[in-house]
Enzyme design. Sequence first.
Site, PDB file in Angstrom:
ATOM      1  N   TYR A 153       0.856  -1.205   0.000  1.00 45.89           N
ATOM      2  CA  TYR A 153       0.000   0.000   0.000  1.00 45.89           C
ATOM      3  C   TYR A 153       0.884   1.243   0.000  1.00 45.89           C
ATOM      4  O   TYR A 153       0.727   2.158  -0.814  1.00 45.89           O
ATOM      5  CB  TYR A 153      -0.905  -0.029   1.232  1.00 45.89           C
ATOM      6  CG  TYR A 153      -1.792   1.179   1.420  1.00 45.89           C
ATOM      7  CD1 TYR A 153      -2.798   1.482   0.499  1.00 45.89           C
ATOM      8  CD2 TYR A 153      -1.645   2.015   2.541  1.00 45.89           C
ATOM      9  CE1 TYR A 153      -3.627   2.592   0.683  1.00 45.89           C
ATOM     10  CE2 TYR A 153      -2.473   3.116   2.731  1.00 45.89           C
ATOM     11  CZ  TYR A 153      -3.466   3.400   1.803  1.00 45.89           C
ATOM     12  OH  TYR A 153      -4.281   4.495   1.990  1.00 45.89           O
TER      13      TYR A 153
HETATM   14  N1  LIG Z   1      -9.611   6.387   5.440  1.00 47.91           N
HETATM   15  C1  LIG Z   1      -8.353   6.657   5.694  1.00 47.91           C
HETATM   16  O1  LIG Z   1      -7.921   6.692   6.859  1.00 47.91           O
HETATM   17  C2  LIG Z   1      -7.414   6.974   4.558  1.00 47.91           C
HETATM   18  C3  LIG Z   1      -6.147   7.460   4.901  1.00 47.91           C
HETATM   19  C4  LIG Z   1      -5.266   7.759   3.904  1.00 47.91           C
HETATM   20  C5  LIG Z   1      -5.623   7.608   2.577  1.00 47.91           C
HETATM   21  N2  LIG Z   1      -6.845   7.129   2.249  1.00 47.91           N
HETATM   22  C6  LIG Z   1      -7.165   6.975   0.832  1.00 47.91           C
HETATM   23  O2  LIG Z   1      -8.418   7.552   0.568  1.00 47.91           O
HETATM   24  C7  LIG Z   1      -8.964   6.968  -0.607  1.00 47.91           C
HETATM   25  C8  LIG Z   1     -10.440   6.671  -0.356  1.00 47.91           C
HETATM   26  O3  LIG Z   1     -10.534   5.666   0.642  1.00 47.91           O
HETATM   27  P1  LIG Z   1     -11.632   5.717   1.816  1.00 47.91           P
HETATM   28  O4  LIG Z   1     -10.910   5.930   3.073  1.00 47.91           O
HETATM   29  O5  LIG Z   1     -12.743   6.597   1.450  1.00 47.91           O
HETATM   30  O6  LIG Z   1     -12.045   4.165   1.838  1.00 47.91           O
HETATM   31  P2  LIG Z   1     -13.367   3.399   1.345  1.00 47.91           P
HETATM   32  O7  LIG Z   1     -14.529   3.889   2.113  1.00 47.91           O
HETATM   33  O8  LIG Z   1     -13.025   1.960   1.396  1.00 47.91           O
HETATM   34  O9  LIG Z   1     -13.536   3.869  -0.169  1.00 47.91           O
HETATM   35  C9  LIG Z   1     -12.714   3.373  -1.187  1.00 47.91           C
HETATM   36  C10 LIG Z   1     -13.307   3.772  -2.519  1.00 47.91           C
HETATM   37  O10 LIG Z   1     -12.467   3.255  -3.571  1.00 47.91           O
HETATM   38  C11 LIG Z   1     -13.260   2.521  -4.480  1.00 47.91           C
HETATM   39  N3  LIG Z   1     -12.506   1.414  -5.057  1.00 47.91           N
HETATM   40  C12 LIG Z   1     -11.844   0.422  -4.414  1.00 47.91           C
HETATM   41  N4  LIG Z   1     -11.338  -0.445  -5.291  1.00 47.91           N
HETATM   42  C13 LIG Z   1     -11.671   0.019  -6.531  1.00 47.91           C
HETATM   43  C14 LIG Z   1     -11.448  -0.455  -7.839  1.00 47.91           C
HETATM   44  N5  LIG Z   1     -10.772  -1.603  -8.100  1.00 47.91           N
HETATM   45  N6  LIG Z   1     -11.945   0.257  -8.879  1.00 47.91           N
HETATM   46  C15 LIG Z   1     -12.649   1.395  -8.652  1.00 47.91           C
HETATM   47  N7  LIG Z   1     -12.887   1.892  -7.438  1.00 47.91           N
HETATM   48  C16 LIG Z   1     -12.405   1.196  -6.384  1.00 47.91           C
HETATM   49  C17 LIG Z   1     -14.440   1.999  -3.659  1.00 47.91           C
HETATM   50  O11 LIG Z   1     -15.586   1.788  -4.472  1.00 47.91           O
HETATM   51  P3  LIG Z   1     -16.157   0.388  -5.001  1.00 47.91           P
HETATM   52  O12 LIG Z   1     -16.027  -0.602  -3.905  1.00 47.91           O
HETATM   53  O13 LIG Z   1     -17.570   0.738  -5.369  1.00 47.91           O
HETATM   54  O14 LIG Z   1     -15.321   0.072  -6.202  1.00 47.91           O
HETATM   55  C18 LIG Z   1     -14.694   3.181  -2.730  1.00 47.91           C
HETATM   56  O15 LIG Z   1     -15.519   4.126  -3.373  1.00 47.91           O
HETATM   57  C19 LIG Z   1      -8.108   5.747  -0.909  1.00 47.91           C
HETATM   58  O16 LIG Z   1      -7.252   6.045  -1.995  1.00 47.91           O
HETATM   59  C20 LIG Z   1      -7.302   5.551   0.357  1.00 47.91           C
HETATM   60  O17 LIG Z   1      -6.051   4.956   0.095  1.00 47.91           O
HETATM   61  C21 LIG Z   1      -7.756   6.819   3.220  1.00 47.91           C
END
Ligand SMILES: NC(=O)c1ccc[n+]([C@@H]2O[C@H](COP(=O)([O-])OP(=O)(O)OC[C@H]3O[C@@H](n4cnc5c(N)ncnc54)[C@H](OP(=O)(O)O)[C@@H]3O)[C@@H](O)[C@H]2O)c1
Length: 263
Positions: A153
Amino acid sequence: MSYKNKTVWITGASSGIGEALTLNLAEQGAHLIISSRRSESLEKLAERCEKAASILIVPLDLEDEQSVQNAADEVLEKIKELHYVFHNGGISQRSLTHETSLDIDHKLMQVNYFGAISLTKRILPVFLNQGFGHFVVTSTISGVFGFPLRSAYSASKHALHGYFDSLRAEHVKNNIDVTIVCPGRIKTNISLNAIGADGKATGVMDDAQNNGMSADLCAKKMLKAVEKKKKEIYIGGKEILMVYFKRFIPSLYYKLAATVKPD
Ligand SMILES: NC(=O)c1ccc[n+]([C@@H]2O[C@H](COP(=O)([O-])OP(=O)(O)OC[C@H]3O[C@@H](n4cnc5c(N)ncnc54)[C@H](OP(=O)(O)O)[C@@H]3O)[C@@H](O)[C@H]2O)c1
């Protein structure tokens, strides 16, 4: 209201930070293109976006380059101009380096890095042709330092920094902006969806995530930073300190990274 009537494409819109970005941008009257794999979730989200100037649902799978190209074809055929692309879709990991198969390393790179790059290769010529455009890249604080259970990651997000810092340096003269956003712990489904050593979603909500910043506040901070054309920002609580430890007191970072509870 600087996003009013602007056209914004958000990947990973079905959940978490992407969902919150979509709702905030809808409130400001933007034209929205929302993407992820689960079209039903996108449809439900679209119903909550009454104030959006327009909304286009374009499902795609970032792991599948053909699906990304098809989505781009569809979008570029339907819109006149595109102001922002939020590369936000992604998956995390919870597995030790020695227990993680190369397949899992590939999957994380494919979704988090190549998915975004593949879309960028289609959009950058459009941005250059229209004379403006802004890429917003959701990285993570693990995109600027390594952390246990997140080797692939962290690597996939580090790769985004290298790529988009280079793109910015090449194209700032062409009015192309890049904002790299590094969230810390945000309360979303990220840890539930993170893949473990068996290649399956862990289904576990980490304590740290559960106590993290709300996705709505994170989205609001992101949108403000993008408006100001910030180049790189960190959003979260005290976990952000690790960025500065790595930069200014590396010995403290090395000690903490090896001892702090990683989930
Ligand atoms: N939450 C945190 O603490 C955190 C911290 C640092 C960075 N981030 C980053 O923030 C971003 C959003 O994550 P989140 O925290 O909102 O988590 P989340 O609630 O799990 O959302 C992830 C999103 O990515 C989409 N996704 C996953 N695999 C995919 C694929 N193969 N093709 C297209 N879409 C895909 C999912 O949609 P579907 O399942 O509908 O495809 C969902 O809309 C990510 O890049 C993550 O690395 C999050």
